[in-house]
Write an enzyme that holds these catalytic residues in place. Structure first.
Site, PDB file in Angstrom:
ATOM      1  CE  LYS A  43      -0.253  -0.621   4.980  1.00  0.00           C
ATOM      2  NZ  LYS A  43      -1.003  -1.268   6.071  1.00  0.00           N
ATOM      3  CE1 TYR A 252      11.645  31.391   5.233  1.00  0.00           C
ATOM      4  CE2 TYR A 252      11.824  29.047   4.767  1.00  0.00           C
ATOM      5  CZ  TYR A 252      11.488  30.333   4.363  1.00  0.00           C
ATOM      6  OH  TYR A 252      10.996  30.543   3.109  1.00  0.00           O
TER       7      TYR A 252
END
Ligand SMILES: *Cc1c(COP(=O)(O)O)cnc(C)c1O
Length: 352
Positions: A43, A252
Site C-alpha cells: 500500500k 528560517y
C-alpha cells in the site's frame, strides 16, 4: 505523459533502492514465518519505495499475495501481477463496486455493510477482516452473528495486531479472540501477522503473513536487527556552497548560528520531498564517507549543511541522506512508516 516530462527534467532528488536488500528481507521474513506463506503489504506506493517495481521483484521471488489500501493502488499494479493476487485492505465502498467487480482484485470486507454489498452484487471470492481488538477496522466478533458471512466465498480470513512491536498482554488477547472468531468461519486461509507479528512466534503465523515495513528495511522488533537490511537511500544534489563568517544565522528563524566561520552547503531537499522538519538541526548526510550535520531549519525545498569537513564537496554533487530507519526515527520523532511513506513523487527512483 508526466513521466516523459520528468525524464526531460531530471530530479535533484533521487532514491537509490537496493533490490538485493529487498529480496533478502523478503526471504528473511519468509523464513521467520515458518510454514506460513509470506505476502507483502505494498500500500501507499509500496511504502514510498515504488509499488510496481516492488511487486514485480517480489513476484519473481515467489510472493503471491499483495496488499494495497485503495482500489487505485490495485489498478496501479494490476498489469504486474494477476488481479486475484491483489487484496484491497480498506474494503469496498459503493463507489468502488464497478471497478471492484471488473478488476478482479479481492476486497478485504471490513463491515457488515460491506459484506451485504458484496453478497448482493454476487461479487465472488473475497477476504474478510475480523477485528480482534485493534478496534479500528474490521468486523467485531459480536457482529458476526449466525449467518452474516454465509454464502461468501472467503479466501483469507484476517485480523490485525495493534501492538505486535511491544511485549504486552494485548497480543495474546488478540490471538485468542482471533482463534475464537475464526473457529466459526469457513475461510480457506487464516492471516494475522504483520512484520512485528511474525517475530511473536509460530502461534501468530497461521497460513499467511503480511509484512510491510520490514520488507523495506524497518526494524519492527529488536529480534530483526540482524536479519533486515536497509533498502532506501535518499540522495539530493548540492545547489550552493558558501563560506559564512562567524555569527551568521542560518535559515528560517535563525535556529542555528555559526560560532566560527563555516562552509555551508545548501541542498535541494526539503519537507515537500518528505524530509520533514524533525531533521532540523539534527539530521545528517554523507558525502564520500564524510558526515555532514543538518544545520538550521529544514525548509520546503532546501536544507543547509555544515560542510566544513567535506572539502571535496562541490555544487552539483549528490549527497546521501542518513536514513537508517531506526536512527532517523529517533532523531526526527517520526515513525519509520512515516519516514518511508513520506518520500514522494519528487524523487526519481533507481534500483541498484
Ligand atoms: C499495513 C498493514 C500490514 C503491514 O504492516 P507492517 O507493520 O508494515 O508490517 C499488514 N496488515 C494490515 C491489515 C495492514 O494494514
Amino acid at each position: 505523459m508526466t513521466n516523459s516530462v520528468k525524464a526531460d527534467a531530471p530530479s535533484p532528488v533521487r532514491l537509490h533502492l537496493d533490490g538485493e536488500a529487498l529480496l533478502s528481507n523478503y526471504k528473511a521474513l519468509s523464513k521467520a514465518s515458518g510454514a506460513a506463506t509470506t505476502g507483502a503489504a505494498v500500500k501507499a506506493n509500496g511504502y514510498g519505495v515504488g509499488a510496481r517495481e516492488v511487486v514485480s521483484r517480489l513476484s519473481k521471488a515467489g510472493c503471491r499475495d499483495f496488499f494495497v489500501a485503495h482500489w487505485s493502488e490495485a489498478v496501479a499494479i494490476a498489469d504486474v501481477v494477476p488481479a486475484d493476487q491483489i487484496s484491497v485492505l480498506n474494503g469496498v465502498g459503493e463507489a468502488d463496486m464497478p471497478l471492484a467487480l471488473s478488476l478482479g482484485a479481492r476486497p478485504m470486507l471490513n463491515s457488515p455493510t460491506q459484506v451485504v454489498r458484496w453478497k448482493q452484487a454476487g461479487g465472488g471470492r473475497c477476504h474478510v477482516m475480523i477485528d480482534s481488538g485493534i478496534n479500528r477496522l474490521g468486523i467485531g466478533p459480536e457482529q458476526l452473528g449466525e449467518d452474516l458471512l454465509d454464502g461468501l466465498d472467503i479466501d483469507v480470513l484476517a485480523s490485525h495486531l495493534a501492538s505486535a512491536d511491544e511485549d504486552v498482554a494485548q497480543n495474546g488477547e488478540q490471538l485468542e479472540a482471533f482463534r475464537q472468531a475464526a473457529a466459526g468461519v469457513s475461510g480457506e486461509r487464516l492471516s494475522f501477522a504483520n512484520s512485528a507479528g511474525i517475530m511473536l512466534g509460530r502461534d501468530y503465523h497461521f497460513d499467511l503473513t503480511r509484512p510491510g515495513l520490514s520488507l523495506y528495511g524497518g526494524i519492527a522488533r529488536p529480534e530483526m536487527t540482524s536479519i533486515i537490511k536497509q533498502v532506501v537511500f535518499p540522495q539530493a544534489q548540492v545547489l550552493q556552497i558558501r563560506k559564512m563568517p562567524a555569527g551568521s544565522p542560518i535559515g528560517y528563524n535563525a535556529t542555528y548560528r555559526c560560532e566560527a566561520a563555516k562552509r555551508v552547503a545548501t541542498v535541494s531537499l526539503g519537507y515537500a520531498d518528505g524530509y520533514l522538519r524533525g531533521f532540523s538541526n539534527s539530521g545528517t548526510v554523507e558525502f564520500q564517507e564524510t558526515a555532514m550535520p543538518v544545520i538550521g531549519r529544514v525548509s520546503m525545498d532546501l536544507v543547509t549543511l555544515d560542510a566544513d569537513n567535506a572539502e571535496n564537496l562541490r555544487e552539483g554533487d549528490w549527497i546521501t541522506i542518513d536514513y537508517n530507519l531506526r536512527e532517523a526515527s529517533q532523531i526526527s520523532g517520526l515513525s519509520p512508516y512515516e519516514l518511508l511513506t513520506g518520500l514522494n513523487s519528487r524523487f526519481d527512483r533507481f534500483w541498484i
